[in-house]
Design a protein around this motif. Structure first.
Motif, PDB file in Angstrom:
ATOM      1  N   ARG A  47      53.723 -16.343  18.862  1.00 44.98           N
ATOM      2  CA  ARG A  47      54.743 -17.274  18.355  1.00 44.98           C
ATOM      3  C   ARG A  47      55.445 -17.972  19.517  1.00 44.98           C
ATOM      4  O   ARG A  47      55.699 -19.183  19.468  1.00 44.98           O
ATOM      5  CB  ARG A  47      55.744 -16.511  17.493  1.00 44.98           C
ATOM      6  CG  ARG A  47      56.756 -17.393  16.815  1.00 44.98           C
ATOM      7  CD  ARG A  47      57.554 -16.601  15.768  1.00 44.98           C
ATOM      8  NE  ARG A  47      58.597 -17.438  15.246  1.00 44.98           N
ATOM      9  CZ  ARG A  47      59.857 -17.413  15.652  1.00 44.98           C
ATOM     10  NH1 ARG A  47      60.233 -16.560  16.580  1.00 44.98           N
ATOM     11  NH2 ARG A  47      60.753 -18.216  15.130  1.00 44.98           N
ATOM     12  N   ILE A  74      53.231 -20.640  20.934  1.00 46.48           N
ATOM     13  CA  ILE A  74      53.241 -21.835  20.083  1.00 46.48           C
ATOM     14  C   ILE A  74      54.509 -22.649  20.318  1.00 46.48           C
ATOM     15  O   ILE A  74      54.451 -23.877  20.464  1.00 46.48           O
ATOM     16  CB  ILE A  74      53.087 -21.446  18.594  1.00 46.48           C
ATOM     17  CG1 ILE A  74      51.667 -20.920  18.357  1.00 46.48           C
ATOM     18  CG2 ILE A  74      53.392 -22.634  17.681  1.00 46.48           C
ATOM     19  CD1 ILE A  74      51.478 -20.226  17.022  1.00 46.48           C
ATOM     20  N   LEU A  75      55.664 -21.975  20.374  1.00 42.00           N
ATOM     21  CA  LEU A  75      56.928 -22.675  20.652  1.00 42.00           C
ATOM     22  C   LEU A  75      56.863 -23.359  22.018  1.00 42.00           C
ATOM     23  O   LEU A  75      57.328 -24.489  22.178  1.00 42.00           O
ATOM     24  CB  LEU A  75      58.110 -21.706  20.611  1.00 42.00           C
ATOM     25  CG  LEU A  75      58.528 -21.198  19.232  1.00 42.00           C
ATOM     26  CD1 LEU A  75      59.559 -20.093  19.367  1.00 42.00           C
ATOM     27  CD2 LEU A  75      59.051 -22.335  18.372  1.00 42.00           C
ATOM     28  N   HIS A  76      56.280 -22.671  22.980  1.00 40.94           N
ATOM     29  CA  HIS A  76      56.142 -23.228  24.321  1.00 40.94           C
ATOM     30  C   HIS A  76      55.263 -24.479  24.293  1.00 40.94           C
ATOM     31  O   HIS A  76      55.587 -25.499  24.906  1.00 40.94           O
ATOM     32  CB  HIS A  76      55.559 -22.177  25.274  1.00 40.94           C
ATOM     33  CG  HIS A  76      55.406 -22.644  26.668  1.00 40.94           C
ATOM     34  ND1 HIS A  76      54.234 -23.208  27.121  1.00 40.94           N
ATOM     35  CD2 HIS A  76      56.259 -22.659  27.713  1.00 40.94           C
ATOM     36  CE1 HIS A  76      54.375 -23.541  28.392  1.00 40.94           C
ATOM     37  NE2 HIS A  76      55.600 -23.211  28.779  1.00 40.94           N
ATOM     38  N   GLU A  77      54.158 -24.405  23.568  1.00 42.30           N
ATOM     39  CA  GLU A  77      53.260 -25.562  23.474  1.00 42.30           C
ATOM     40  C   GLU A  77      53.939 -26.733  22.776  1.00 42.30           C
ATOM     41  O   GLU A  77      53.772 -27.887  23.169  1.00 42.30           O
ATOM     42  CB  GLU A  77      51.969 -25.176  22.756  1.00 42.30           C
ATOM     43  CG  GLU A  77      51.064 -24.311  23.610  1.00 42.30           C
ATOM     44  CD  GLU A  77      49.839 -23.800  22.861  1.00 42.30           C
ATOM     45  OE1 GLU A  77      49.684 -24.096  21.657  1.00 42.30           O
ATOM     46  OE2 GLU A  77      49.048 -23.088  23.499  1.00 42.30           O
ATOM     47  N   GLU A  78      54.727 -26.433  21.736  1.00 45.95           N
ATOM     48  CA  GLU A  78      55.468 -27.497  21.055  1.00 45.95           C
ATOM     49  C   GLU A  78      56.478 -28.132  21.994  1.00 45.95           C
ATOM     50  O   GLU A  78      56.691 -29.344  21.967  1.00 45.95           O
ATOM     51  CB  GLU A  78      56.155 -26.957  19.802  1.00 45.95           C
ATOM     52  CG  GLU A  78      55.198 -26.634  18.677  1.00 45.95           C
ATOM     53  CD  GLU A  78      55.868 -25.971  17.487  1.00 45.95           C
ATOM     54  OE1 GLU A  78      57.087 -25.688  17.541  1.00 45.95           O
ATOM     55  OE2 GLU A  78      55.167 -25.731  16.480  1.00 45.95           O
ATOM     56  N   ALA A  79      57.091 -27.310  22.840  1.00 47.30           N
ATOM     57  CA  ALA A  79      58.055 -27.834  23.808  1.00 47.30           C
ATOM     58  C   ALA A  79      57.352 -28.692  24.852  1.00 47.30           C
ATOM     59  O   ALA A  79      57.927 -29.657  25.358  1.00 47.30           O
ATOM     60  CB  ALA A  79      58.821 -26.692  24.473  1.00 47.30           C
ATOM     61  N   GLU A  80      56.114 -28.352  25.159  1.00 46.88           N
ATOM     62  CA  GLU A  80      55.336 -29.166  26.093  1.00 46.88           C
ATOM     63  C   GLU A  80      55.140 -30.577  25.530  1.00 46.88           C
ATOM     64  O   GLU A  80      54.980 -31.531  26.274  1.00 46.88           O
ATOM     65  CB  GLU A  80      53.966 -28.527  26.366  1.00 46.88           C
ATOM     66  CG  GLU A  80      54.027 -27.279  27.220  1.00 46.88           C
ATOM     67  CD  GLU A  80      54.337 -27.562  28.671  1.00 46.88           C
ATOM     68  OE1 GLU A  80      53.741 -28.478  29.250  1.00 46.88           O
ATOM     69  OE2 GLU A  80      55.208 -26.863  29.223  1.00 46.88           O
ATOM     70  N   ASP A  81      55.129 -30.680  24.207  1.00 51.08           N
ATOM     71  CA  ASP A  81      54.963 -31.983  23.552  1.00 51.08           C
ATOM     72  C   ASP A  81      56.291 -32.732  23.440  1.00 51.08           C
ATOM     73  O   ASP A  81      56.362 -33.752  22.757  1.00 51.08           O
ATOM     74  CB  ASP A  81      54.367 -31.804  22.151  1.00 51.08           C
ATOM     75  CG  ASP A  81      52.936 -31.285  22.194  1.00 51.08           C
ATOM     76  OD1 ASP A  81      52.264 -31.478  23.224  1.00 51.08           O
ATOM     77  OD2 ASP A  81      52.497 -30.686  21.199  1.00 51.08           O
ATOM     78  N   ASN A 131      59.331 -31.302  22.387  1.00 46.52           N
ATOM     79  CA  ASN A 131      60.298 -30.702  21.453  1.00 46.52           C
ATOM     80  C   ASN A 131      61.219 -29.744  22.198  1.00 46.52           C
ATOM     81  O   ASN A 131      60.830 -29.114  23.174  1.00 46.52           O
ATOM     82  CB  ASN A 131      59.573 -29.939  20.344  1.00 46.52           C
ATOM     83  CG  ASN A 131      58.723 -30.839  19.481  1.00 46.52           C
ATOM     84  OD1 ASN A 131      59.101 -31.972  19.206  1.00 46.52           O
ATOM     85  ND2 ASN A 131      57.569 -30.345  19.064  1.00 46.52           N
TER      86      ASN A 131
END
Length: 169
Positions: free
Chosen positions: A22, A25-32, A34
């Motif tokens: 999880r 996933i949050l880290h990857e979303e932040a890379e985008d 967010n």
């Protein structure tokens, strides 16, 4: 999902692995682009769990007569404690700046460290339990030699009485 060595390890590590996934996933979303959500409460829950895990680990070390466990487990305990501190630092940094790159890096390092440290702790414990089983099996094998001198029913009864505690352990 990773493959775990025993059902005990799987039962303990599976939820940790899910939380780490999880966080990734949050880290990857932040890379985008967010912002990271406030992780203070979940990180504090993880920190409390780590404190309990370390307490049990230290008690296990103190009560064990296994020199290998006493040698290997402290490093795993240190790894888990350090990782929990990284998570706490990351949480504080992310609360101040939800886009912080260094905070996200600490978050991933902390999550990875908790997973790896907990896995190492459990493996130390499981390996120690296996060594106990092997010692008990050797005792049973050594005692089976007594069976060669059994001549009476009383001898057999005594043999079974003496052997039973080893078998139940």
């Amino acid at each position: 999902m990773p493959v775990f060595h025993t059902k005990t390890i799987e039962g303990i590590l599976e939820p940790v692995a899910q939380q780490v996934s999880r966080l990734v996933i949050l880290h990857e979303e932040a890379e985008d682009g967010n912002a990271m959500p406030d992780l203070e409460k979940p990180v504090m829950a993880v920190s409390k769990a780590v404190v309990n895990l370390v307490k049990v680990g230290r008690e296990t070390i103190n009560s064990s007569d296994d020199p290998i466990l006493k040698q290997d487990m402290p490093a795993a305990l240190h790894r888990v404690e350090s990782a929990a501190k990284l998570l706490e630092e990351a949480s504080s940094l992310l609360k101040a700046d939800p886009y912080s790159q260094p905070a996200r890096k600490k978050l991933i390092e902390g999550a990875r460290g908790i997973l790896q440290g907990t896995s190492a702790l459990l493996l130390c414990f499981d390996e120690s339990e296996v060594r106990k089983i092997i010692r008990e099996c050797k005792k049973v094998l050594d005692y089976l030699a007594v069976a060669e001198v059994i001549e009476t029913m009383e001898d057999l009864v005594q043999f079974v009485k003496d052997l039973s505690p080893c078998l139940t352990r």
